[in-house]
Design a protein around this motif. Structure first.
Motif, short mmCIF file in Angstrom:
data_model
loop_
_atom_site.label_atom_id
_atom_site.label_comp_id
_atom_site.label_asym_id
_atom_site.label_seq_id
_atom_site.Cartn_x
_atom_site.Cartn_y
_atom_site.Cartn_z
N ALA A 27 0.83 -1.21 0.00
CA ALA A 27 0.00 0.00 0.00
C ALA A 27 0.86 1.26 0.00
N ILE A 28 1.93 1.23 0.78
CA ILE A 28 2.83 2.39 0.81
C ILE A 28 3.47 2.61 -0.55
N ALA A 29 3.91 1.52 -1.18
CA ALA A 29 4.54 1.64 -2.49
C ALA A 29 3.57 2.16 -3.54
N ARG A 30 2.30 1.73 -3.43
CA ARG A 30 1.31 2.10 -4.44
C ARG A 30 0.78 3.51 -4.23
N TRP A 31 0.53 3.90 -2.98
CA TRP A 31 -0.19 5.14 -2.71
C TRP A 31 0.60 6.18 -1.92
N GLY A 32 1.80 5.85 -1.47
CA GLY A 32 2.53 6.76 -0.58
C GLY A 32 3.35 7.81 -1.27
N SER A 33 3.47 7.75 -2.60
CA SER A 33 4.28 8.72 -3.32
C SER A 33 3.74 10.15 -3.11
N GLY A 34 4.62 11.06 -2.75
CA GLY A 34 4.23 12.44 -2.53
C GLY A 34 3.69 12.73 -1.14
#
Length: 361
Positions: free
Chosen positions: A348-355
């Motif tokens: 989840a962090i890799a998918r949605w944590g950008s920015g």
């Protein structure tokens, strides 16, 4: 009659900030942030710390209540701080309760608290009338602004399952439908569920707990949302363990709740707007990660809350005051509401944590 606090404020600031809404003044008036922090420090210094036995001996217990220890760290000692209350027109007390602070981890909670099996008593009578009345004004605007703060997580729901826990009258489920989510919701208010299902086209609202509804109990959700629900949960560790189990790989949990680290709480004490009749527990950016860590989440990100009109660009504050408010919120408490996105796992962090400033747990 003009209060002493108002007289002092006018002596210090003059009439310059009279037109600034009271909820924004603590963020706009120069130096007030530091004064309120000092006020909070003094309150904590002066408040006694009692054993649970000492506290029980001093405080009456209501019919639907129970005494509790801190749910986050297990500390049994109590630091009594606040007595929120509301009066009827005839001057009699309509409702009141006590709020204590955990002297170990700083968590704020109602004590005595409502027993979980009696929680439905708070929502059984025409709660949908409240949710669709004055409370509902601009509610969907706040949902949109919060989703935008965590963009692109909620921009497109195509092919994704979403659970709105505590869905009320379905105001958010309407937006979830529009964004393509395969959405459903649960709530403890039967009349709210009925109102939600009258409102919805594809999404569905259910009465009861998640484990009682087959569609919900099978889990695998890509997103779960808690809109002004967290403060209502009497057993947060149990609930968040359940939420973590309902999320699929790469899933996220969105939380909007009152912020117990707010300068407004420190300024107004028992009169703080976050102390409402049905609220039980009060989280901050320091205590929420403890709950998430203990229930198996991998990370959390916060988005500051500047206020709906400021974020939408319709505020009556001058541009200079609006900039000052934003700076103060970022530098101090994150705003009177707390917005958080919890990540179920590293996927989840890799998918949605950008920015986002992700705090790993």
């Amino acid at each position: 009659m003009v209060s002493a606090k108002r007289i002092i404020a006018r002596a210090v600031f003059g009439h310059r900030y009279d037109r600034v809404p009271w909820g924004q003044r603590v963020y706009v008036r120069p130096g007030e942030r530091y004064a309120r922090e000092a006020q909070w420090w003094l309150r904590l210094r002066r408040a006694p710390v009692l054993s649970l036995e000492e506290y029980q001996a001093r405080v009456p217990l209501g019919e639907i209540e129970e005494f509790i220890s801190c749910h986050l760290c297990g500390e049994s000692r109590q630091q009594p701080l606040f007595r929120p209350a509301a009066q009827k027109d005839n001057g009699k007390t309509r409702w009141s309760y006590r709020v204590v602070r955990c002297p170990s981890c700083g968590f704020l909670y109602r004590n005595p608290n409502v027993r979980p099996e009696r929680l439905g008593d708070l929502y059984a009578t025409n709660y949908s009338g409240f949710l669709t009345g004055s409370y509902a004004q601009n509610r969907q605007r706040r949902y949109r602004l919060t989703m935008s703060a965590f963009s692109p997580v909620f921009d497109d729901g195509t092919g994704r399952r979403l659970l709105d826990f505590g869905c009320g009258a379905g105001l958010f489920l309407e937006l979830a439908e529009q964004r393509g989510f395969d959405a459903c919701g649960v709530d403890l208010s039967p009349d709210s569920v009925a109102e939600a299902n009258r409102r919805l086209t594809k999404a569905r609202a259910y009465f009861g707990a998640p484990e009682d509804v087959e569609e919900v109990a099978r889990g695998g959700f890509d997103a779960i949302t808690l809109w002004s629900v967290l403060a209502h949960l009497p057993r947060p560790l149990d609930d968040f363990t359940r939420f973590r189990g309902l999320l699929g790989p790469g899933g996220v949990l969105l939380i909007l709740t009152v912020n117990a680290g707010s300068l407004l709480l420190k300024a107004y004490g028992s009169a703080w707007s976050g102390f409402t009749k049905n609220h039980l527990m009060f989280y901050s950016a320091k205590t929420l990660p403890v709950l998430l860590r203990r229930t198996g989440f991998a990370g959390v990100a916060f988005a500051p809350f500047f206020g709906d009109t400021v974020e939408e660009g319709t505020t009556r504050l001058s541009p200079a005051y609006a900039r000052r408010l934003r700076r103060t919120v970022i530098a101090s408490d994150g705003g009177n509401m707390m917005r958080a996105l919890a990540f179920a796992d590293e996927e989840a962090i890799a998918r949605w944590g950008s920015g986002l400033a992700v705090q790993r747990l």
